[in-house]
Design an enzyme around this catalytic site. Structure first.
Site: not given
Length: 390
Positions: A250, A365, A367
């Site tokens: 990001c 993202h 995750e």
């Protein structure tokens, strides 16, 4: 209690106070996730922003002590159509409204979030305020216009740690996280793939990093304008010279781009949600991913054409973008870059790899937290890169 939401374009919405009394100012943005409000509230990348949730009912499953992404709520304010005060989930330890009050967050409910989201899509993200104190629309709009813009502001300093933090002592390889406001989900996934994780403040020097002797460095997500983090950009250039394996997520993706001479730009309304389609140009796979960003790296910096925009017809654009395969370009500093991922919504550059350096990054993202796990392989790729270099 009555509350007022005012925007810099002069529009305003009356509703009911949902959280703490008082007032708050920030950039007004929207998130399209149907779930994950707890993770949104605690995501450090939302620092300085008032978040509008497009899903009409928020708070159904309450709040628990596990699904947080930082040490507390980071949003500047929150806007929902209707809140749920009695949660229906066995994991809940507190209700959504009580959670806001506990953390002294000013929020509003009972406004037309569909109209609000439409306004942001058409006019772009804009400055706004929520107040239970100043209920005069003319007065609050004037004060919103006088409030600072998010452009050019270094907000990472508000959420970066002040000292080195050792997350865990055991692992197969060591990773220093350059912490501009890292989500805890990223730390969990680094540990999952066997990393010893050390978090450092975003403003450290190259000598501070070298003393820790890491096998790799991860440049984290975070809030604000990436172009304002000049010291961090210089640090990344130094890390590239040392050929230390790098990965960015990001804000980290944007900072890596700036470090090699690319430009970043502010998006009209940005990407914030948990269902964004991203094409991996290397494999041809389409990943459904979690996003939270209002800035992006400009592909024209690498001699490539504009791939799309937020205003183009989505169906036509997606059809054209699906035909794109691997893209290669060169940065203004002469560094060869492979574009690895693009957004199928608007053509935003979503990932890159430096051809002659051990470095890669993604704009989304991997995750998730919340969201689908399509992109979890990012962490295995980073581990593989670190071990190859080592």
């Amino acid at each position: 209690m009555k509350a007022l939401l005012a925007l810099e374009d002069g529009s305003f919405f009356f509703g009911q106070s949902l959280g703490a009394e008082g007032e708050t100012f920030g950039e007004l943005v929207f998130n399209t996730g149907m779930t994950g409000y707890q993770e949104v509230l605690t995501d450090p990348s939302y620092t300085g922003q008032i978040v509008v949730m497009t899903y009409p009912e928020i708070g159904i499953y309450g709040v628990n002590e596990e699904d947080v992404e930082s040490d507390g709520i980071k949003v500047a304010g929150f806007v929902v159509y209707r809140s749920v005060s009695v949660p229906s989930n066995w994991r809940a330890t507190i209700s959504f409204p009580d959670y806001l009050k506990k953390h002294n967050i000013v929020a509003i409910e009972g406004v037309d979030t569909r109209a609000l989201t439409r306004k942001i899509r058409v006019k772009g993200a804009m400055k706004g305020a929520i107040s239970t104190v100043d209920l005069n629309p003319e007065s609050l709009v004037r004060r919103v216009k006088e409030s600072p813009s998010i452009v050019g502001r270094d907000l990472a300093g508000l959420v970066s740690p002040k000292e080195v933090i050792v997350e865990n002592e055991e692992g197969d390889f060591s990773v220093v996280v350059l912490d501009s406001g890292v989500k805890w989900g990223i730390l969990r996934d680094l540990k999952r793939v066997g990393a010893r994780v050390i978090r450092v403040p975003y403003g450290v020097d190259i000598d501070d990093i070298k003393k820790l002797n890491p096998d790799g460095v991860l440049i984290s997500n975070g809030p604000g304008d990436p172009a304002a983090l000049l010291k961090t950009i210089r640090l990344i250039r130094d890390l590239l010279k040392e050929e230390i394996p790098l990965a960015g997520i990001c804000l980290g993706h944007q900072l890596l781009g700036l470090a090699i001479g690319a430009r970043t730009y502010k998006m009209k309304f940005g990407h914030r949600g948990i269902n964004h389609p991203v094409k991996d140009l290397r494999s041809g796979r389409v990943l459904i991913t979690t996003h939270n960003h209002g800035f992006a790296v400009d592909p024209k910096s690498f001699g490539l054409p504009e791939l799309g925009s937020e205003d183009q017809d989505a169906n036509v654009l997606t059809s054209n973008l699906q035909k794109i395969s691997v893209l290669e370009g060169t940065s203004p500093q002469g560094i060869k870059v492979e574009i690895t991922h693009i957004s199928l919504n608007d053509g935003t550059m979503e990932g890159m790899r430096l051809v002659d350096y051990p470095a890669f990054s993604v704009q989304y993202h991997p995750e998730a937290s919340p969201g689908p796990h399509d992109a979890k392989y990012f962490f295995e790729e980073f581990k593989r890169l670190v071990k190859e270099v080592r």
